[in-house]
Design a protein around this motif. Structure first.
Motif, PDB file in Angstrom:
ATOM      1  N   SER A  17       0.831  -1.201   0.000  1.00 57.51           N
ATOM      2  CA  SER A  17       0.000   0.000   0.000  1.00 57.51           C
ATOM      3  C   SER A  17       0.866   1.252   0.000  1.00 57.51           C
ATOM      4  N   LEU A  18       1.951   1.221   0.737  1.00 57.74           N
ATOM      5  CA  LEU A  18       2.868   2.361   0.787  1.00 57.74           C
ATOM      6  C   LEU A  18       3.478   2.621  -0.587  1.00 57.74           C
ATOM      7  N   ALA A  19       3.883   1.553  -1.265  1.00 56.79           N
ATOM      8  CA  ALA A  19       4.454   1.705  -2.605  1.00 56.79           C
ATOM      9  C   ALA A  19       3.416   2.277  -3.577  1.00 56.79           C
ATOM     10  N   ALA A  20       2.182   1.803  -3.468  1.00 59.21           N
ATOM     11  CA  ALA A  20       1.119   2.323  -4.334  1.00 59.21           C
ATOM     12  C   ALA A  20       0.831   3.793  -4.019  1.00 59.21           C
ATOM     13  N   PHE A  21       0.858   4.142  -2.736  1.00 60.29           N
ATOM     14  CA  PHE A  21       0.624   5.534  -2.324  1.00 60.29           C
ATOM     15  C   PHE A  21       1.747   6.436  -2.827  1.00 60.29           C
ATOM     16  N   GLN A  22       2.990   5.962  -2.757  1.00 59.86           N
ATOM     17  CA  GLN A  22       4.113   6.743  -3.273  1.00 59.86           C
ATOM     18  C   GLN A  22       3.978   6.962  -4.778  1.00 59.86           C
ATOM     19  N   THR A  23       3.597   5.926  -5.498  1.00 67.50           N
ATOM     20  CA  THR A  23       3.412   6.045  -6.947  1.00 67.50           C
ATOM     21  C   THR A  23       2.284   7.027  -7.263  1.00 67.50           C
ATOM     22  N   PHE A  24       1.218   6.957  -6.488  1.00 68.49           N
ATOM     23  CA  PHE A  24       0.103   7.892  -6.681  1.00 68.49           C
ATOM     24  C   PHE A  24       0.557   9.332  -6.449  1.00 68.49           C
ATOM     25  N   LEU A  25       1.315   9.559  -5.376  1.00 66.88           N
ATOM     26  CA  LEU A  25       1.786  10.910  -5.078  1.00 66.88           C
ATOM     27  C   LEU A  25       2.754  11.400  -6.152  1.00 66.88           C
ATOM     28  N   GLN A  26       3.567  10.512  -6.707  1.00 64.68           N
ATOM     29  CA  GLN A  26       4.460  10.899  -7.800  1.00 64.68           C
ATOM     30  C   GLN A  26       3.661  11.309  -9.024  1.00 64.68           C
ATOM     31  N   SER A  27       2.559  10.607  -9.273  1.00 64.15           N
ATOM     32  CA  SER A  27       1.731  10.973 -10.432  1.00 64.15           C
ATOM     33  C   SER A  27       1.053  12.327 -10.240  1.00 64.15           C
ATOM     34  N   GLU A  28       0.871  12.723  -8.980  1.00 68.07           N
ATOM     35  CA  GLU A  28       0.281  14.033  -8.685  1.00 68.07           C
ATOM     36  C   GLU A  28       1.350  15.096  -8.391  1.00 68.07           C
ATOM     37  N   PHE A  29       2.619  14.745  -8.541  1.00 70.15           N
ATOM     38  CA  PHE A  29       3.745  15.649  -8.295  1.00 70.15           C
ATOM     39  C   PHE A  29       3.734  16.195  -6.865  1.00 70.15           C
ATOM     40  N   SER A  30       3.438  15.335  -5.906  1.00 69.95           N
ATOM     41  CA  SER A  30       3.465  15.744  -4.498  1.00 69.95           C
ATOM     42  C   SER A  30       4.078  14.662  -3.614  1.00 69.95           C
ATOM     43  N   GLU A  31       5.113  14.023  -4.110  1.00 77.80           N
ATOM     44  CA  GLU A  31       5.732  12.939  -3.350  1.00 77.80           C
ATOM     45  C   GLU A  31       6.634  13.438  -2.230  1.00 77.80           C
ATOM     46  N   GLU A  32       6.881  14.755  -2.152  1.00 76.49           N
ATOM     47  CA  GLU A  32       7.784  15.275  -1.118  1.00 76.49           C
ATOM     48  C   GLU A  32       7.254  15.018   0.290  1.00 76.49           C
ATOM     49  N   ASN A  33       5.937  14.984   0.475  1.00 73.15           N
ATOM     50  CA  ASN A  33       5.378  14.753   1.814  1.00 73.15           C
ATOM     51  C   ASN A  33       5.695  13.350   2.324  1.00 73.15           C
ATOM     52  N   ILE A  34       5.474  12.347   1.495  1.00 78.21           N
ATOM     53  CA  ILE A  34       5.737  10.975   1.939  1.00 78.21           C
ATOM     54  C   ILE A  34       7.239  10.732   2.073  1.00 78.21           C
ATOM     55  N   ARG A  62      -5.455  14.636   5.515  1.00 75.20           N
ATOM     56  CA  ARG A  62      -6.607  15.435   5.072  1.00 75.20           C
ATOM     57  C   ARG A  62      -6.685  15.596   3.567  1.00 75.20           C
ATOM     58  N   ASP A  63      -5.546  15.636   2.884  1.00 77.13           N
ATOM     59  CA  ASP A  63      -5.541  16.004   1.473  1.00 77.13           C
ATOM     60  C   ASP A  63      -5.241  14.832   0.546  1.00 77.13           C
ATOM     61  N   SER A  64      -4.064  14.279   0.649  1.00 72.63           N
ATOM     62  CA  SER A  64      -3.620  13.259  -0.312  1.00 72.63           C
ATOM     63  C   SER A  64      -4.302  11.920  -0.113  1.00 72.63           C
ATOM     64  N   CYS A  65      -4.472  11.528   1.136  1.00 72.93           N
ATOM     65  CA  CYS A  65      -5.005  10.200   1.442  1.00 72.93           C
ATOM     66  C   CYS A  65      -6.440   9.990   0.933  1.00 72.93           C
ATOM     67  N   PRO A  66      -7.374  10.924   1.171  1.00 73.69           N
ATOM     68  CA  PRO A  66      -8.721  10.705   0.623  1.00 73.69           C
ATOM     69  C   PRO A  66      -8.746  10.613  -0.906  1.00 73.69           C
ATOM     70  N   ARG A  67      -7.905  11.393  -1.571  1.00 74.27           N
ATOM     71  CA  ARG A  67      -7.840  11.300  -3.038  1.00 74.27           C
ATOM     72  C   ARG A  67      -7.300   9.940  -3.455  1.00 74.27           C
ATOM     73  N   PHE A  68      -6.320   9.441  -2.716  1.00 76.57           N
ATOM     74  CA  PHE A  68      -5.760   8.130  -3.035  1.00 76.57           C
ATOM     75  C   PHE A  68      -6.787   7.023  -2.835  1.00 76.57           C
ATOM     76  N   PHE A  69      -7.563   7.098  -1.757  1.00 79.73           N
ATOM     77  CA  PHE A  69      -8.550   6.057  -1.489  1.00 79.73           C
ATOM     78  C   PHE A  69      -9.659   6.018  -2.529  1.00 79.73           C
ATOM     79  N   HIS A  70      -9.861   7.099  -3.249  1.00 81.87           N
ATOM     80  CA  HIS A  70     -10.872   7.131  -4.306  1.00 81.87           C
ATOM     81  C   HIS A  70     -10.259   6.937  -5.692  1.00 81.87           C
TER      82      HIS A  70
END
Length: 193
Positions: free
Chosen positions: A78-95, A168-176
């Protein structure tokens, strides 16, 4: 002869049979409906009165089934998938910052603490950092002062701030997202195999 399936005699026999069958009256139909309805209502009332904890249990079960950022960060897939998702949204700096802080927190050597804290500050917290995270000025300055004598908990406040941002921000978008839904489907099918 084979063309006649029913003779006149047979038709009269059917009529006699139909007359002997008791037809339900309208009142019988209405009464049976109300009886069934009352029975269902009684069952529902007894069920809710007998077990007052059912609502508590169902909300606890729902909380167990609900995905959270904490559960997401514990599971490697799940962490790897979340990192990939954040990279696709150009916001991987948080994770990346959160994971660097987790690594920093596990450091025991004072020399390692110093250079890791400096590296994290330069990479994520410095105003001109390549992967600057969204942390307020007060936290940034507090960390800058603590770099002279870093402790394993000097980045905790910034880490918690970034965690809340992701929650609050990235996680709900990832879950959907489609990435998370396909990950859930894959884990379900692997569980059955």
């Amino acid at each position: 002869m084979p063309k006649l399936l029913f003779s006149k005699i047979r038709i009269y026999e059917f009529k006699d049979l139909i007359q002997n069958v008791k037809k339900p009256r309208r009142i019988d139909i209405l009464l049976s409906r109300t009886r069934r309805k009352k029975d269902v209502q009684c069952i529902l009332v007894h069920k809710t009165k007998d077990d007052p904890c059912t609502s508590k249990l169902s909300s606890q079960d729902d909380n167990k089934l609900q995905p959270t950022l904490e559960k997401l960060l514990r599971d490697k897939k799940s962490l790897a998938a979340f990192q990939t998702f954040l990279q696709s949204e150009f916001s991987e700096e948080n994770i990346d910052f959160w994971l660097a802080c987790e690594d920093f927190r596990g450091t025991t050597s004072t020399d390692d603490l110093y250079w890791k804290a400096e590296k994290i500050y330069q990479e994520f917290l410095h105003p001109k950092a390549h992967q600057e995270v969204n942390v307020d000025h007060y936290i940034r300055e507090k960390i800058k002062r603590s770099l002279e004598n870093p402790s394993p908990s000097c980045l905790d406040e910034a880490q918690q701030h970034v965690y809340r941002l992701m929650e609050r921000d990235s996680c709900p978008r990832f879950f959907h997202s489609a990435a998370y839904l396909s990950l859930r489907r894959k884990t379900r099918t692997l569980w059955y195999m």
